[in-house]
Design a protein around this motif. Structure first.
Motif, PDB file in Angstrom:
ATOM      1  N   VAL A  29       7.578 -35.839 -18.773  1.00 21.73           N
ATOM      2  CA  VAL A  29       6.468 -36.134 -19.505  1.00 21.73           C
ATOM      3  C   VAL A  29       5.198 -36.382 -18.549  1.00 21.73           C
ATOM      4  O   VAL A  29       4.365 -36.870 -19.179  1.00 21.73           O
ATOM      5  CB  VAL A  29       7.448 -36.812 -20.218  1.00 21.73           C
ATOM      6  N   ARG A  30       5.034 -36.091 -17.423  1.00 21.05           N
ATOM      7  CA  ARG A  30       4.311 -36.278 -16.383  1.00 21.05           C
ATOM      8  C   ARG A  30       3.217 -35.044 -16.253  1.00 21.05           C
ATOM      9  O   ARG A  30       3.700 -34.254 -17.526  1.00 21.05           O
ATOM     10  CB  ARG A  30       4.653 -37.106 -14.834  1.00 21.05           C
ATOM     11  N   ASN A  31       2.162 -35.642 -16.570  1.00 17.83           N
ATOM     12  CA  ASN A  31       0.792 -34.714 -16.614  1.00 17.83           C
ATOM     13  C   ASN A  31       1.302 -33.624 -14.972  1.00 17.83           C
ATOM     14  O   ASN A  31       1.809 -33.819 -14.080  1.00 17.83           O
ATOM     15  CB  ASN A  31      -0.576 -35.094 -16.052  1.00 17.83           C
ATOM     16  N   PRO A  32       0.878 -31.836 -15.293  1.00 18.29           N
ATOM     17  CA  PRO A  32       1.180 -31.165 -14.560  1.00 18.29           C
ATOM     18  C   PRO A  32       0.286 -31.363 -13.306  1.00 18.29           C
ATOM     19  O   PRO A  32       1.203 -31.208 -12.015  1.00 18.29           O
ATOM     20  CB  PRO A  32       0.002 -29.691 -14.948  1.00 18.29           C
ATOM     21  N   ASN A  33      -0.455 -32.381 -12.612  1.00 23.20           N
ATOM     22  CA  ASN A  33      -0.779 -33.144 -11.154  1.00 23.20           C
ATOM     23  C   ASN A  33      -0.012 -33.550 -10.730  1.00 23.20           C
ATOM     24  O   ASN A  33       0.507 -33.731  -9.709  1.00 23.20           O
ATOM     25  CB  ASN A  33      -2.667 -33.827 -11.429  1.00 23.20           C
ATOM     26  N   GLU A  34       0.525 -34.684 -11.497  1.00 17.38           N
ATOM     27  CA  GLU A  34       1.559 -35.929 -11.437  1.00 17.38           C
ATOM     28  C   GLU A  34       2.480 -34.937 -10.605  1.00 17.38           C
ATOM     29  O   GLU A  34       3.507 -35.495  -9.792  1.00 17.38           O
ATOM     30  CB  GLU A  34       1.917 -36.414 -12.029  1.00 17.38           C
ATOM     31  N   GLN A  35       3.128 -33.632 -11.087  1.00 16.42           N
ATOM     32  CA  GLN A  35       4.020 -32.969 -11.408  1.00 16.42           C
ATOM     33  C   GLN A  35       4.339 -32.430  -9.832  1.00 16.42           C
ATOM     34  O   GLN A  35       4.577 -32.786  -9.179  1.00 16.42           O
ATOM     35  CB  GLN A  35       4.739 -32.287 -12.400  1.00 16.42           C
ATOM     36  N   GLN A  36       2.603 -31.932  -9.566  1.00 19.54           N
ATOM     37  CA  GLN A  36       1.925 -31.413  -8.362  1.00 19.54           C
ATOM     38  C   GLN A  36       2.374 -31.902  -6.994  1.00 19.54           C
ATOM     39  O   GLN A  36       2.755 -31.952  -5.592  1.00 19.54           O
ATOM     40  CB  GLN A  36       1.306 -30.469  -8.182  1.00 19.54           C
ATOM     41  N   VAL A  49       3.081 -35.738 -22.138  1.00 19.32           N
ATOM     42  CA  VAL A  49       3.896 -36.663 -22.606  1.00 19.32           C
ATOM     43  C   VAL A  49       2.393 -36.159 -24.196  1.00 19.32           C
ATOM     44  O   VAL A  49       2.836 -36.565 -25.044  1.00 19.32           O
ATOM     45  CB  VAL A  49       3.269 -37.950 -21.990  1.00 19.32           C
ATOM     46  N   SER A  50       1.313 -36.416 -23.361  1.00 18.18           N
ATOM     47  CA  SER A  50       0.105 -36.228 -24.781  1.00 18.18           C
ATOM     48  C   SER A  50       0.327 -34.805 -25.031  1.00 18.18           C
ATOM     49  O   SER A  50      -0.249 -34.396 -26.608  1.00 18.18           O
ATOM     50  CB  SER A  50      -1.476 -35.819 -23.758  1.00 18.18           C
ATOM     51  N   ASP A  51       1.478 -32.962 -25.085  1.00 19.32           N
ATOM     52  CA  ASP A  51       1.101 -32.636 -26.017  1.00 19.32           C
ATOM     53  C   ASP A  51       3.040 -32.416 -26.383  1.00 19.32           C
ATOM     54  O   ASP A  51       3.161 -31.531 -27.047  1.00 19.32           O
ATOM     55  CB  ASP A  51       1.227 -31.264 -25.014  1.00 19.32           C
ATOM     56  N   LEU A  52       3.707 -34.014 -26.308  1.00 17.79           N
ATOM     57  CA  LEU A  52       5.149 -33.634 -26.754  1.00 17.79           C
ATOM     58  C   LEU A  52       5.488 -33.616 -28.772  1.00 17.79           C
ATOM     59  O   LEU A  52       6.036 -32.880 -28.661  1.00 17.79           O
ATOM     60  CB  LEU A  52       5.584 -34.984 -26.329  1.00 17.79           C
ATOM     61  N   ALA A  53       4.250 -34.234 -28.657  1.00 16.49           N
ATOM     62  CA  ALA A  53       4.747 -34.587 -30.425  1.00 16.49           C
ATOM     63  C   ALA A  53       4.157 -32.682 -31.069  1.00 16.49           C
ATOM     64  O   ALA A  53       5.097 -32.459 -31.998  1.00 16.49           O
ATOM     65  CB  ALA A  53       3.178 -34.564 -30.681  1.00 16.49           C
ATOM     66  N   THR A  54       2.967 -31.693 -30.355  1.00  7.87           N
ATOM     67  CA  THR A  54       2.799 -30.470 -30.491  1.00  7.87           C
ATOM     68  C   THR A  54       3.803 -29.371 -30.250  1.00  7.87           C
ATOM     69  O   THR A  54       4.055 -28.753 -30.750  1.00  7.87           O
ATOM     70  CB  THR A  54       1.740 -30.235 -30.469  1.00  7.87           C
ATOM     71  N   ARG A  55       4.826 -29.997 -29.193  1.00  6.69           N
ATOM     72  CA  ARG A  55       5.838 -29.314 -28.934  1.00  6.69           C
ATOM     73  C   ARG A  55       7.624 -28.990 -28.862  1.00  6.69           C
ATOM     74  O   ARG A  55       7.833 -28.879 -28.345  1.00  6.69           O
ATOM     75  CB  ARG A  55       5.555 -28.811 -26.639  1.00  6.69           C
ATOM     76  N   ILE A  56       7.917 -30.305 -29.566  1.00  9.05           N
ATOM     77  CA  ILE A  56       8.823 -30.765 -29.537  1.00  9.05           C
ATOM     78  C   ILE A  56       9.603 -29.612 -29.640  1.00  9.05           C
ATOM     79  O   ILE A  56      10.910 -30.320 -29.752  1.00  9.05           O
ATOM     80  CB  ILE A  56       8.963 -32.650 -30.688  1.00  9.05           C
ATOM     81  N   GLU A  57       9.212 -29.189 -30.880  1.00  4.30           N
ATOM     82  CA  GLU A  57      10.571 -27.948 -31.300  1.00  4.30           C
ATOM     83  C   GLU A  57      11.297 -27.214 -29.875  1.00  4.30           C
ATOM     84  O   GLU A  57      12.192 -26.432 -29.611  1.00  4.30           O
ATOM     85  CB  GLU A  57       9.642 -27.160 -31.536  1.00  4.30           C
ATOM     86  N   GLU A  58      10.503 -27.234 -28.288  1.00  2.00           N
ATOM     87  CA  GLU A  58      10.492 -26.752 -27.869  1.00  2.00           C
ATOM     88  C   GLU A  58      12.256 -27.125 -26.847  1.00  2.00           C
ATOM     89  O   GLU A  58      12.818 -26.090 -26.097  1.00  2.00           O
ATOM     90  CB  GLU A  58       9.937 -26.627 -26.268  1.00  2.00           C
ATOM     91  N   ILE A  59      12.196 -28.474 -27.271  1.00  2.05           N
ATOM     92  CA  ILE A  59      13.336 -28.760 -26.612  1.00  2.05           C
ATOM     93  C   ILE A  59      14.737 -29.551 -27.573  1.00  2.05           C
ATOM     94  O   ILE A  59      14.734 -30.018 -27.643  1.00  2.05           O
ATOM     95  CB  ILE A  59      12.768 -30.649 -26.068  1.00  2.05           C
ATOM     96  N   ARG A  60      14.328 -29.919 -29.004  1.00  5.83           N
ATOM     97  CA  ARG A  60      14.929 -30.002 -29.866  1.00  5.83           C
ATOM     98  C   ARG A  60      16.766 -29.407 -30.044  1.00  5.83           C
ATOM     99  O   ARG A  60      16.838 -30.684 -29.892  1.00  5.83           O
ATOM    100  CB  ARG A  60      14.693 -29.620 -31.652  1.00  5.83           C
ATOM    101  N   ASP A  61      17.039 -27.957 -29.868  1.00  4.67           N
ATOM    102  CA  ASP A  61      18.139 -28.291 -29.134  1.00  4.67           C
ATOM    103  C   ASP A  61      19.115 -28.644 -28.108  1.00  4.67           C
ATOM    104  O   ASP A  61      19.748 -28.939 -28.000  1.00  4.67           O
ATOM    105  CB  ASP A  61      18.443 -26.688 -29.255  1.00  4.67           C
TER     106      ASP A  61
END
Length: 64
Positions: A29-36, A49-61
């Motif tokens: 859940v880090r920002n892309p620059n942190e991952q780099q 983490v700032s996008d998690l609420a709107t993208r939760i469906e991507e990981i629900r399964d």
């Protein structure tokens, strides 16, 4: 509550997962620059983490 794990235990579980002896999903859940700066081997998905609420469906399964 999200479980926490220390680095040594995480490495052991990653090794076990690569052998098919463990099964879990790693969400970074880090920002892309942190991952780099530092890649976490074994990460299955990056969703800041700032996008998690709107993208939760991507990981629900993966929750089960």
């Amino acid at each position: 509550m999200v479980p926490e794990i220390d680095v040594v235990s995480f490495k052991k579980r990653l090794d076990a997962r690569s052998k098919g002896e463990d099964k879990f999903f790693v969400l970074d859940v880090r920002n892309p620059n942190e991952q780099q700066i530092a890649l976490i081997p074994g990460t299955d998905k990056l969703i800041p983490v700032s996008d998690l609420a709107t993208r939760i469906e991507e990981i629900r399964d993966q929750a089960n």
